[in-house]
Design a protein around this motif. Structure first.
Motif, PDB file in Angstrom:
ATOM      1  N   GLU A  81       9.169  -3.294  -5.950  1.00 17.27           N
ATOM      2  CA  GLU A  81       9.245  -4.034  -4.699  1.00 17.27           C
ATOM      3  C   GLU A  81      10.467  -4.953  -4.688  1.00 17.27           C
ATOM      4  O   GLU A  81      11.116  -5.133  -3.656  1.00 17.27           O
ATOM      5  CB  GLU A  81       7.970  -4.835  -4.460  1.00 17.27           C
ATOM      6  CG  GLU A  81       7.885  -5.450  -3.073  1.00 17.27           C
ATOM      7  CD  GLU A  81       6.509  -6.025  -2.777  1.00 17.27           C
ATOM      8  OE1 GLU A  81       6.301  -6.461  -1.639  1.00 17.27           O
ATOM      9  OE2 GLU A  81       5.652  -6.037  -3.678  1.00 17.27           O
ATOM     10  N   PRO A 130       4.677   0.104  -2.456  1.00 15.06           N
ATOM     11  CA  PRO A 130       5.416  -0.284  -3.656  1.00 15.06           C
ATOM     12  C   PRO A 130       4.505  -0.427  -4.852  1.00 15.06           C
ATOM     13  O   PRO A 130       3.318  -0.563  -4.730  1.00 15.06           O
ATOM     14  CB  PRO A 130       6.052  -1.619  -3.248  1.00 15.06           C
ATOM     15  CG  PRO A 130       5.200  -2.133  -2.152  1.00 15.06           C
ATOM     16  CD  PRO A 130       4.627  -0.954  -1.447  1.00 15.06           C
ATOM     17  N   TRP A 143       8.884   3.781   1.827  1.00 14.28           N
ATOM     18  CA  TRP A 143       7.931   3.851   0.727  1.00 14.28           C
ATOM     19  C   TRP A 143       7.047   5.086   0.896  1.00 14.28           C
ATOM     20  O   TRP A 143       6.581   5.384   1.996  1.00 14.28           O
ATOM     21  CB  TRP A 143       7.067   2.600   0.677  1.00 14.28           C
ATOM     22  CG  TRP A 143       7.834   1.372   0.294  1.00 14.28           C
ATOM     23  CD1 TRP A 143       8.309   0.412   1.120  1.00 14.28           C
ATOM     24  CD2 TRP A 143       8.242   1.008  -1.027  1.00 14.28           C
ATOM     25  NE1 TRP A 143       9.001  -0.550   0.397  1.00 14.28           N
ATOM     26  CE2 TRP A 143       8.961  -0.208  -0.921  1.00 14.28           C
ATOM     27  CE3 TRP A 143       8.060   1.570  -2.277  1.00 14.28           C
ATOM     28  CZ2 TRP A 143       9.497  -0.852  -2.029  1.00 14.28           C
ATOM     29  CZ3 TRP A 143       8.600   0.928  -3.388  1.00 14.28           C
ATOM     30  CH2 TRP A 143       9.306  -0.274  -3.260  1.00 14.28           C
TER      31      TRP A 143
END
Length: 271
Positions: free
Chosen positions: A141, A271, A267
């Motif tokens: 992240e 994450p 994503w």
């Protein structure tokens, strides 16, 4: 404010810095600080990081624990510097990577070779690693925006995959397809931009040869010759990098995709 460890590793591994220009101040009991050239400092030795109290570049203070000075980026040209907030000095793991995965239309002949010669075929998809190892997945992240920043500096480009070569080992060799037959400059720019942001990743080794592994062999010449005849010349657009990680005994999986030029991050499953 960055830690002394982060400053040290960034200077050591960011190609924009010359470690010979840097001096570290080391706190000494009952005396003034000792001055040690950065290349002479030994991490993990007798001097713990909390005793590193300042860094100087060409005699100018760039980091100071007591006053909070933290301006390492000012020691390089403004258009070349990576801001300190865009550096993640986290130790690497071999369970993650930043890579390019070729389009599926190119997979059949590559996988045909890998099924016979590559023991890692069930762990890795066909890929060209740009940075391996990378930070742990738990840091993705934080890492993804920095990968995006690096990706924005390189526009999508056309890769020509042609020619098969090998890296020799003690008893066998890794045979690989060359993705740089049309030139390696964009690959090297990506690598340099990522190394500047992740100074503890990529094996901390100078030199980078983009390659797509096909397998290992005790007779690399024969495998390279037959592979080259089967693969011929292929082209593909390199428009995205992926963040890969391996969870437990699962194969490497795509956790995020980063678009070159724009730096857009998508994503895969959070994450």
């Amino acid at each position: 404010m960055h830690t002394s460890e982060e400053i040290y590793h960034r200077v050591l591994w960011d190609p924009r810095f010359d470690p010979e220009r840097f001096v570290m101040g080391i706190a000494e009991r009952g005396a003034g600080p000792a001055r040690v050239g950065l290349p002479d400092f030994v991490p993990g030795g007798e001097i713990p990081w909390h005793r590193v109290i300042f860094f100087e570049a060409d005699g100018e203070l760039v980091w100071d624990r007591a006053t909070g000075v933290d301006r390492l980026g000012e020691t390089v040209a403004a258009d070349e510097a990576v801001p300190p907030e865009e550096v993640l000095a986290v130790p690497a793991t071999s369970r993650t990577a930043v890579a390019w995965i070729p389009p599926r239309r190119l997979w059949p002949p590559i996988q045909h070779i890998r099924r016979v010669h590559d023991r890692q075929i069930h762990r890795w998809p066909p890929h060209v690693n740009v940075l391996f190892g990378f930070v742990p997945e738990s840091d993705f992240e934080r890492a993804a925006p920095l990968v995006a920043s690096a990706a924005r500096g390189v526009r999508p480009f056309r890769a020509q995959l042609e020619g098969v070569h090998w890296f020799g080992h003690r008893e066998d060799a890794t045979v690989w397809l060359d993705p740089c037959a049309g030139g390696d400059r964009p690959w090297l720019r990506l690598r340099e931009a990522l190394e500047a942001r992740f100074p503890l990743c990529g094996g901390q080794a100078r030199g980078f040869t983009p390659h797509l592994s096909l397998g290992r062999s005790h007779d690399p010449h024969t495998l390279a010759t037959t592979s080259e005849a089967l693969l011929g010349s292929m082209t593909a657009r390199v428009a995205e990098l992926v963040l890969l990680s391996r969870r437990a005994d699962e194969p490497m999986g795509v956790r995020a995709t980063v678009t070159l030029g724009s730096g857009e991050v998508r994503w895969t499953a959070g994450p």
